[in-house]
Design an enzyme around this catalytic site. Structure first.
Site, PDB file in Angstrom:
ATOM      1  N   GLY A 204       9.058   7.578   9.244  1.00 46.30           N
ATOM      2  CA  GLY A 204       8.603   6.726   8.158  1.00 46.30           C
ATOM      3  C   GLY A 204       7.370   5.944   8.562  1.00 46.30           C
ATOM      4  O   GLY A 204       7.169   5.656   9.745  1.00 46.30           O
TER       5      GLY A 204
ATOM      6  N   CYS B  20      10.186   1.982  15.891  1.00 48.13           N
ATOM      7  CA  CYS B  20       9.079   1.850  14.954  1.00 48.13           C
ATOM      8  C   CYS B  20       7.817   2.374  15.613  1.00 48.13           C
ATOM      9  O   CYS B  20       7.600   2.122  16.798  1.00 48.13           O
ATOM     10  CB  CYS B  20       8.911   0.373  14.599  1.00 48.13           C
ATOM     11  SG  CYS B  20       7.555   0.036  13.465  1.00 48.13           S
ATOM     12  N   LEU B  21       6.986   3.083  14.855  1.00 45.90           N
ATOM     13  CA  LEU B  21       5.747   3.630  15.419  1.00 45.90           C
ATOM     14  C   LEU B  21       4.807   2.514  15.890  1.00 45.90           C
ATOM     15  O   LEU B  21       3.948   2.748  16.729  1.00 45.90           O
ATOM     16  CB  LEU B  21       5.037   4.513  14.391  1.00 45.90           C
ATOM     17  CG  LEU B  21       5.747   5.833  14.057  1.00 45.90           C
ATOM     18  CD1 LEU B  21       5.061   6.532  12.893  1.00 45.90           C
ATOM     19  CD2 LEU B  21       5.802   6.749  15.278  1.00 45.90           C
TER      20      LEU B  21
ATOM     21  N   GLN C 252       1.110  -0.686   8.323  1.00 50.12           N
ATOM     22  CA  GLN C 252       0.978  -0.132   9.680  1.00 50.12           C
ATOM     23  C   GLN C 252      -0.362   0.566   9.891  1.00 50.12           C
ATOM     24  O   GLN C 252      -0.765   0.787  11.032  1.00 50.12           O
ATOM     25  CB  GLN C 252       2.120   0.856   9.983  1.00 50.12           C
ATOM     26  CG  GLN C 252       3.477   0.186  10.088  1.00 50.12           C
ATOM     27  CD  GLN C 252       4.545   1.207  10.418  1.00 50.12           C
ATOM     28  OE1 GLN C 252       5.072   1.871   9.530  1.00 50.12           O
ATOM     29  NE2 GLN C 252       4.841   1.349  11.693  1.00 50.12           N
TER      30      GLN C 252
ATOM     31  N   HIS D 232       8.860  -3.496   6.071  1.00 49.64           N
ATOM     32  CA  HIS D 232       7.440  -3.601   6.455  1.00 49.64           C
ATOM     33  C   HIS D 232       6.604  -4.197   5.326  1.00 49.64           C
ATOM     34  O   HIS D 232       5.654  -4.941   5.573  1.00 49.64           O
ATOM     35  CB  HIS D 232       6.865  -2.219   6.795  1.00 49.64           C
ATOM     36  CG  HIS D 232       7.041  -1.798   8.225  1.00 49.64           C
ATOM     37  ND1 HIS D 232       6.520  -2.507   9.278  1.00 49.64           N
ATOM     38  CD2 HIS D 232       7.655  -0.716   8.778  1.00 49.64           C
ATOM     39  CE1 HIS D 232       6.807  -1.881  10.424  1.00 49.64           C
ATOM     40  NE2 HIS D 232       7.513  -0.792  10.143  1.00 49.64           N
TER      41      HIS D 232
ATOM     42  N   HIS E 188      14.011   0.161   6.569  1.00 45.78           N
ATOM     43  CA  HIS E 188      13.023  -0.217   7.585  1.00 45.78           C
ATOM     44  C   HIS E 188      11.607  -0.289   6.993  1.00 45.78           C
ATOM     45  O   HIS E 188      10.871  -1.254   7.221  1.00 45.78           O
ATOM     46  CB  HIS E 188      13.080   0.818   8.725  1.00 45.78           C
ATOM     47  CG  HIS E 188      12.082   0.616   9.815  1.00 45.78           C
ATOM     48  ND1 HIS E 188      12.437   0.246  11.097  1.00 45.78           N
ATOM     49  CD2 HIS E 188      10.738   0.750   9.827  1.00 45.78           C
ATOM     50  CE1 HIS E 188      11.342   0.148  11.832  1.00 45.78           C
ATOM     51  NE2 HIS E 188      10.294   0.460  11.090  1.00 45.78           N
ATOM     52  N   GLU E 189      11.247   0.737   6.222  1.00 42.13           N
ATOM     53  CA  GLU E 189       9.884   0.793   5.668  1.00 42.13           C
ATOM     54  C   GLU E 189       9.686  -0.262   4.579  1.00 42.13           C
ATOM     55  O   GLU E 189       8.616  -0.859   4.483  1.00 42.13           O
ATOM     56  CB  GLU E 189       9.569   2.188   5.113  1.00 42.13           C
ATOM     57  CG  GLU E 189       9.676   3.335   6.120  1.00 42.13           C
ATOM     58  CD  GLU E 189       8.977   3.075   7.441  1.00 42.13           C
ATOM     59  OE1 GLU E 189       7.934   2.381   7.461  1.00 42.13           O
ATOM     60  OE2 GLU E 189       9.482   3.551   8.473  1.00 42.13           O
TER      61      GLU E 189
END
Ligand code: NI
Length: 168
Positions: free
Chosen positions: A46, A95-96, A51, A141, A137-138
């Protein structure tokens, strides 16, 4: 299409609330194309617009719960909202924007999201397990919330090692 640079946790952009998308134009389509390509290139599941430095309510999620023999596919969510959530799961989440860091986070097991597609049409999509976790999660963000704020605790070095060994 182009790869975009993924911001890391030091960047204050990640802690800001995103604005809704109002124009479903070529610029949005380019953003979604680039986010999809960047996500696939990063081996993540995701990615949210902040981000990549864009404070708009845009998310891409990789649906990996597919029948055997079928490829995972991208779900594009514009202005998404969670409309129902049930059950519970507790597990490691990463997380990226925080490479190599994982925390134990409780999330619902099943989540349904209502969103718009890249043309502004409203639709609903449901996800379970990892996909449900990813939706939560997304969407966090988009509120400027990083998973570490929700983690019961972060994984220890030893747990990270074990995790790596299992993945190899
Ligand atoms: Ni993330």
């Amino acid at each position: 299409m182009a790869l975009r640079n993924i911001l890391t946790k030091e960047d204050q952009t990640l802690y800001k609330k995103c604005r809704p998308v109002t124009d479903f134009n070529a610029r949005l389509h380019q953003l979604l194309d680039d986010m999809g390509e960047t996500l696939l290139d990063s081996d993540g599941v995701g990615l949210a617009a902040p981000q990549v430095g864009v404070l708009r309510r845009v998310v891409v999620v990789l649906e990996t719960n597919v029948p055997e023999g079928q490829e995972p596919y991208l779900i594009e969510l514009v202005n998404p909202e969670i409309i129902s959530a049930s059950g519970e799961q507790s597990g490691a989440e990463g997380c990226l924007s925080l490479p190599g860091e994982y925390g134990l986070v409780k999330r619902p097991m099943d989540v349904t999201v209502r969103a718009q597609n890249r043309y502004g049409e409203t639709f609903s999509v449901s996800g379970t397990g990892l996909t449900a976790r990813c939706f939560c999660h997304e969407l966090d963000h988009l509120e400027g919330v990083i998973f570490t704020a929700r983690a019961e605790r972060m994984l220890t070095e030893e747990e990270l090692q074990r995790r790596e060994n299992n993945e190899d």
